[in-house]
Design an enzyme around this catalytic site. Structure first.
Site, short mmCIF file in Angstrom:
data_model
loop_
_atom_site.label_atom_id
_atom_site.label_comp_id
_atom_site.label_asym_id
_atom_site.label_seq_id
_atom_site.Cartn_x
_atom_site.Cartn_y
_atom_site.Cartn_z
N ARG A 1 0.32 -16.16 -9.18
CA ARG A 1 0.99 -14.89 -8.96
C ARG A 1 0.89 -13.96 -10.16
NH1 ARG A 1 5.75 -16.79 -7.46
NH2 ARG A 1 6.70 -16.57 -9.53
N TYR B 1 3.37 12.30 -4.88
CA TYR B 1 2.96 11.44 -3.77
C TYR B 1 4.16 11.17 -2.88
CZ TYR B 1 1.32 7.32 -1.25
OH TYR B 1 1.00 6.42 -0.27
N ASP C 1 1.46 9.35 -13.40
CA ASP C 1 0.58 8.96 -12.30
C ASP C 1 -0.69 9.80 -12.45
OD1 ASP C 1 -0.84 8.59 -9.97
OD2 ASP C 1 0.88 8.82 -8.63
#
Length: 381
Positions: free
Chosen positions: A52, A104, A177
């Site tokens: 993971r 977004y 971002d």
């Protein structure tokens, strides 16, 4: 290989020049084991415990992105949303965060819905206005300022360096971002950002065949360690095959982004002033909001994303999208194929996208063909 001071184009094309030591393969193997053997003394000298968060399939892609972003370390996530939301989940209940009104849409909805219910104090502001940022920030209480630039779907520009200065003076981190800009066009960490995030589904991969996200930090700190814990414990990590595909896609990153950016500029210039187009939204046009800032912080170009507002309103815009042949009507962006989307329909109530707006993701097709296809779609009765 990075120590040789090669250009980033060379480093990216060769994935930092890594070679599999066991087989001498240039293309990396795909590691699928979910667990790793303990040492006889019960330790883990390999540094790997469980897939993971210790998957060796992450290593090369993370190292390459770190190099391109001039950062300290990178983490891969299962999607752009997983990466972005993890940044906020690493904060504490009651922390004040600033985010842009234009961003977004899925992340905006998550912030105003889920994040607030978890105790974050989320405030949306006009992030393109430094005075508005200064007025909204709360020294000691604001822990994170989130910037998206260029901002989807209006492609407005935020001054990263100025916003970083405001955030740091108040004791806050700045996260950017940079999905539309990519490391080809901008390095937010060099401009003062603390974190840079990408939806790697888009330009980094570039082939519309996986979802992935990345976060890169400028320095190791408490928030980064909490972010690492979020990834490990919540488990929003990338699979081995997707990690391999991401690395393969990144090898052509510079070719794709530069081609798309050059074509987007040609398309924007062609349709600027067109009698069937009310407005072209693209930071590469000198008349666009934030053009001077974009030219300074995106020295490699203005990106492959633009929007047009169609004269005649919403139904005219939807009809234009329906009449294209080469442009594909689909959501997402940053792939080798050019996409067109009526964004207000996709985002729904409360969207900042005007009803006459079409979002264009420019791919690597011939720019003349893309222009001709959009032209015929606009002029059809």
């Amino acid at each position: 290989m990075s120590d040789e001071h090669f250009h980033p184009e060379s480093l990216t094309a060769q994935g930092l020049g890594w070679v599999d030591e066991a087989t001498r393969a240039i293309s990396p193997p795909i590691h699928v084991s979910s667990t790793y053997l303990r040492d006889p003394d019960n330790g883990y000298r390999s540094g790997r415990v469980y897939m993971r968060d210790h998957n060796p399939a992450f290593d090369q892609a993370e190292a390459l992105i770190t190099e391109l972003e001039h950062g300290h370390e990178t983490m891969l996530f299962a999607s752009g949303m997983a990466a972005a939301t993890a940044v906020f989940q690493a904060l504490h209940p009651g922390d004040h965060v600033l985010a842009p009104k234009v961003m977004y849409w899925s992340l905006r909805n998550w912030l105003t819905g889920f994040a607030t219910s978890w105790g974050l104090d989320v405030e949306l502001i006009d992030m393109t206005d430094a005075a508005a940022v200064q007025a909204a920030i709360r020294p000691g209480a604001t822990k994170l300022v989130w910037v998206e630039t260029p901002a989807n779907p209006l492609w407005t520009i935020t001054d990263i360096a100025a916003t970083a200065s405001i955030a740091h003076a108040a004791g806050a981190l700045l996260a950017v971002d940079s999905t539309p800009a990519t490391p080809v066009l901008s390095q937010p960490l060099d401009l003062g950002a603390d974190l840079v995030m990408h939806s790697a589904t888009k330009y980094l991969n570039g082939h519309s065949d996986l979802t992935a996200g990345t976060v890169t930090t400028r320095a190791d700190n408490e928030h980064w360690q909490r972010l690492r814990s979020v990834r490990a414990q919540i488990g929003g990590t990338l699979g081995s095959m997707e990690s391999w595909l991401l690395l393969r896609g990144m090898r052509t990153l510079y070719l794709r982004v530069r081609t798309a950016s050059a074509s987007a500029l040609q398309i924007a210039e062609y349709f600027h002033g067109h009698d069937r187009v009310a407005e072209v939204l693209y930071p590469g046009l000198p008349t666009s909001q934030g053009h001077e800032v974009a030219a300074r912080q995106m020295p490699g170009g203005f990106g492959g994303m633009l929007s047009i507002r169609v004269a005649g309103g919403e139904q005219a815009a939807i009809a234009v999208a329906a009449n294209t042949k080469l442009w594909k009507r689909a959501t997402s962006l940053g792939g080798v194929e050019s996409l067109i989307e009526h964004r207000a329909s996709a985002e729904g109530a409360g969207t900042p996208a005007p009803p006459d707006l079409l979002r264009l993701s420019v791919g690597i097709e011939h720019a003349g063909d893309l222009i001709a296809d959009l032209e015929q779609a606009l002029v059809q009765p």
